[in-house]
Write an enzyme that holds these catalytic residues in place. Structure first.
Site, mmCIF file in Angstrom:
data_model
loop_
_atom_site.group_PDB
_atom_site.id
_atom_site.type_symbol
_atom_site.label_atom_id
_atom_site.label_comp_id
_atom_site.label_asym_id
_atom_site.label_seq_id
_atom_site.Cartn_x
_atom_site.Cartn_y
_atom_site.Cartn_z
ATOM 1 N N ASP A 30 0.849 -1.193 0.000
ATOM 2 C CA ASP A 30 0.000 0.000 0.000
ATOM 3 C C ASP A 30 0.886 1.245 0.000
ATOM 4 O OD1 ASP A 30 -2.227 1.560 0.078
ATOM 5 O OD2 ASP A 30 -2.972 0.851 2.010
ATOM 6 N N ASP A 31 0.984 1.907 -1.140
ATOM 7 C CA ASP A 31 1.879 3.057 -1.302
ATOM 8 C C ASP A 31 3.341 2.644 -1.176
ATOM 9 O OD1 ASP A 31 -0.515 4.394 -1.355
ATOM 10 O OD2 ASP A 31 -0.194 5.537 0.486
ATOM 11 N N ARG A 73 -6.358 -0.327 -7.605
ATOM 12 C CA ARG A 73 -6.759 -1.698 -7.268
ATOM 13 C C ARG A 73 -7.849 -2.198 -8.204
ATOM 14 N NH1 ARG A 73 -4.673 -2.773 -1.939
ATOM 15 N NH2 ARG A 73 -3.378 -0.973 -1.420
ATOM 16 N N LYS A 122 -6.441 -5.155 2.590
ATOM 17 C CA LYS A 122 -7.089 -3.998 1.987
ATOM 18 C C LYS A 122 -7.753 -4.365 0.663
ATOM 19 C CE LYS A 122 -6.295 0.908 1.006
ATOM 20 N NZ LYS A 122 -5.350 2.029 1.137
ATOM 21 N N HIS A 124 -10.800 -2.180 -0.773
ATOM 22 C CA HIS A 124 -10.876 -0.795 -1.268
ATOM 23 C C HIS A 124 -11.516 -0.679 -2.638
ATOM 24 C CE1 HIS A 124 -9.999 3.069 0.218
ATOM 25 N NE2 HIS A 124 -8.871 3.342 -0.406
ATOM 26 N N HIS A 180 1.357 2.432 4.106
ATOM 27 C CA HIS A 180 0.473 3.596 3.982
ATOM 28 C C HIS A 180 0.585 4.490 5.221
ATOM 29 C CE1 HIS A 180 -3.269 5.900 3.497
ATOM 30 N NE2 HIS A 180 -3.386 5.403 2.278
ATOM 31 N N ASP A 272 0.327 -0.447 -5.325
ATOM 32 C CA ASP A 272 -0.786 0.164 -6.052
ATOM 33 C C ASP A 272 -0.421 1.489 -6.711
ATOM 34 O OD1 ASP A 272 -0.478 1.346 -3.562
ATOM 35 O OD2 ASP A 272 -2.618 1.433 -3.096
ATOM 36 N N ASN A 273 0.430 2.276 -6.065
ATOM 37 C CA ASN A 273 0.802 3.590 -6.601
ATOM 38 C C ASN A 273 2.082 4.052 -5.932
ATOM 39 O OD1 ASN A 273 -2.105 4.242 -4.844
ATOM 40 N ND2 ASN A 273 -0.152 4.891 -3.981
ATOM 41 N N ARG A 281 2.483 9.612 -4.826
ATOM 42 C CA ARG A 281 1.072 9.250 -4.965
ATOM 43 C C ARG A 281 0.211 10.445 -5.372
ATOM 44 N NH1 ARG A 281 -1.489 7.752 0.506
ATOM 45 N NH2 ARG A 281 -1.531 10.029 0.580
#
Length: 509
Positions: A30-31, A73, A122, A124, A180, A272-273, A281
């Site tokens: 996540d990030d 996602r 996660k 989302h 994150h 994801d990013n 991000r």
């Protein structure tokens, strides 16, 4: 539940007979970024990812198709860019974006082909009918801290999932919540929840986590982050949760081996990013687009440990998984029955055996609309080995800052230093970061930091036009509703049904 599962087993074995069973494990940070030895970071400790890389192809040029959590996602799980699948912004809370009901996602396709689908951590994305899972332990029915950061709990859930699947083929998607930020929602645990579960008073205890604490002075600050004391401390906190992520990955892979699936499972690791720092991000500069990616196959191991130069996208994950299961993408339409949906991504399985010609994987596309609901800043991007073109559709407005990054030590330091007319130790001016031109063209070979916009340089006019043409072609192919913005209005119904057109608004842009 047991009777339904037994019936499912019987039906599946009738369908496949004695075919060899294969599985897929997708792990999404996540990030997350490149804070590992795999990508030449010698400070951040990720030994389990390093071990996984030794039996993987390491993708050097992997990119997200959108720099935001839910949209990314949704793109991973549908193979469609966010403007095509409908997840324009974040899914949860007041944002409330959803994928179109008509979209046939990867979990949906796998369901139709009798593959057991599990998700831990996660999620989302929504709605549930579009993303059907047989086994789900996510933020929808748990605390996200427990299923996304408590690596002991994640380990237990992975074991439970393997007990649930038995000998059936499976697709397991694990969405870690590390690294994150959490300073805006759970400030008591630190900027990145680095204190969560460390055993100190009121912090809880994660049994399998051995915290790794980093000295801020030893961290090599990336070029796009201010080299300040507050930013270094911020990065040190991020690194601590990255090490927790890595230990969690180690636990997951141990459970995979314990269940006897280490020799029959395709493993994909990515994020994801970009990381939650300036230019990261929510941006389509490289710090916001570039992602780590490892792909490990028990059947294709001749290139284990090798680095691929191929330019790949997170949009390639869905076709890769379908290829692995030998499943065809279904024929269907979202809105226009005469325009069937087609994936623009490609399977990465062949790259595990042989490096492809650059002509086959030579460009990637990204499409970003919204992160938080107030952050309307649509962008479209095409990037190849040498150049990147960004189209900022809402360029007359300032680029917005999301809630968790705004309260971060890094951004507050940058903001206060700017207000006080003090040196920011950053590579940009905040005013330039907020206000961007409509088109940004960068020569990545000579300007990897993306600082010199070449859009008005006559010697680059042919390159500019070529990239614009490619971008428009991709937008047409993926049914982008924003294709006429910001100067025109798309008319594609009624009188224009058979001849869609961009009609000028004469708005002076």
């Amino acid at each position: 539940m047991k009777s339904e599962h037994l019936l499912f087993c019987c039906v599946f074995f009738l369908l496949i007979g004695s075919s060899e069973l294969v599985n897929v494990l997708v792990i999404v940070a996540d990030d997350g970024g490149f804070e590992s030895e795999v990508y030449n970071n010698t400070i951040s400790q990720m030994p389990h990812l390093t071990e996984l890389s030794k039996r993987s192809v390491i993708f050097k040029n992997a990119f997200t198709s959108v720099s935001s959590c839910s949209p990314s996602r949704s793109s991973i799980l549908t193979g469609l860019p966010q403007h095509q699948n409908g997840m324009y912004g974040l899914h949860q809370g007041v944002h409330h974006f959803n994928t179109f009901d008509q979209v046939k996602s990867l979990p949906y396709i796998l369901k139709k082909n009798s593959i057991v689908r599990g998700i831990i951590g996660k999620k989302h994305v929504g709605p549930e009918d579009v993303y059907p899972f047989d086994y789900a332990q996510t933020e929808e029915n748990n605390s996200i801290l427990q299923v996304g950061r408590n690596i002991t709990r994640i380990k237990e859930l992975v074991k439970e999932f393997f007990d649930f699947t038995g000998s059936l083929p499976f697709f397991l998607y694990i969405g870690f919540h590390d690294p994150h930020r959490c300073g805006h929602t759970h400030p008591q645990y630190g900027a990145f929840c680095e204190k969560f579960g460390n055993g100190e008073k009121d912090m809880g205890y994660i049994k399998d986590w051995k915290p790794v604490v980093y000295d801020p002075s030893t961290i090599k600050v990336p070029y796009f982050i201010p080299d300040t004391e507050e930013a270094r401390k911020d990065l040190a906190a991020q690194y601590q949760t990255i090490s927790r992520l890595d230990q969690g990955i180690g636990l997951v892979l141990s459970e995979l081996q314990e269940a006897g699936h280490d020799k029959d499972t395709l493993i994909i690791y990515t994020s994801d990013n970009g990381i939650p720092f300036p230019s990261g991000r929510t941006n389509l500069y490289d710090p916001g687009m570039a992602e780590p990616m490892l792909v490990s196959s028990p059947n294709n191991n001749k290139r284990n440990g090798q680095v691929s130069e191929a330019m790949v996208s997170l949009l390639d994950i869905t076709p890769t998984v379908l290829n692995w299961f030998n499943i065809s993408y279904p024929k269907y339409s979202i809105f226009d029955k005469n325009k069937p949906v087609k994936l623009t991504g490609k399977s990465l399985i062949p790259i595990l055996d042989k490096e492809p010609p650059m002509s086959e994987f030579n460009e990637v596309y990204s499409s970003h609309n919204i992160h938080e609901v107030t952050m309307y800043y649509p962008m479209r991007t095409v990037r190849n080995e040498h150049y990147k073109l960004i189209h900022n559709l809402n360029y007359k407005m300032p680029f917005q800052i999301d809630q968790d990054f705004f309260v971060s030590p890094t951004f507050q330091g940058l903001l206060n230093r700017t207000r006080n007319h003090e040196p920011t130790h950053w590579y940009k001016l905040l005013q330039d970061y907020y206000y961007r031109t409509e088109w940004e063209l960068f020569d990545l070979t000579n300007d990897p930091m993306e600082l010199k916009n070449l859009v008005n340089e006559t010697e680059y006019s042919s390159i500019l036009q070529s990239l614009k043409d490619k971008l428009v072609s991709w937008q047409i192919q993926t049914s982008d509703p924003w294709i006429c913005a910001p100067q025109g209005v798309l008319e594609d119904t009624g009188l224009y049904k058979d001849n869609p057109q961009c009609l000028a608004m004469d708005n002076g842009l």
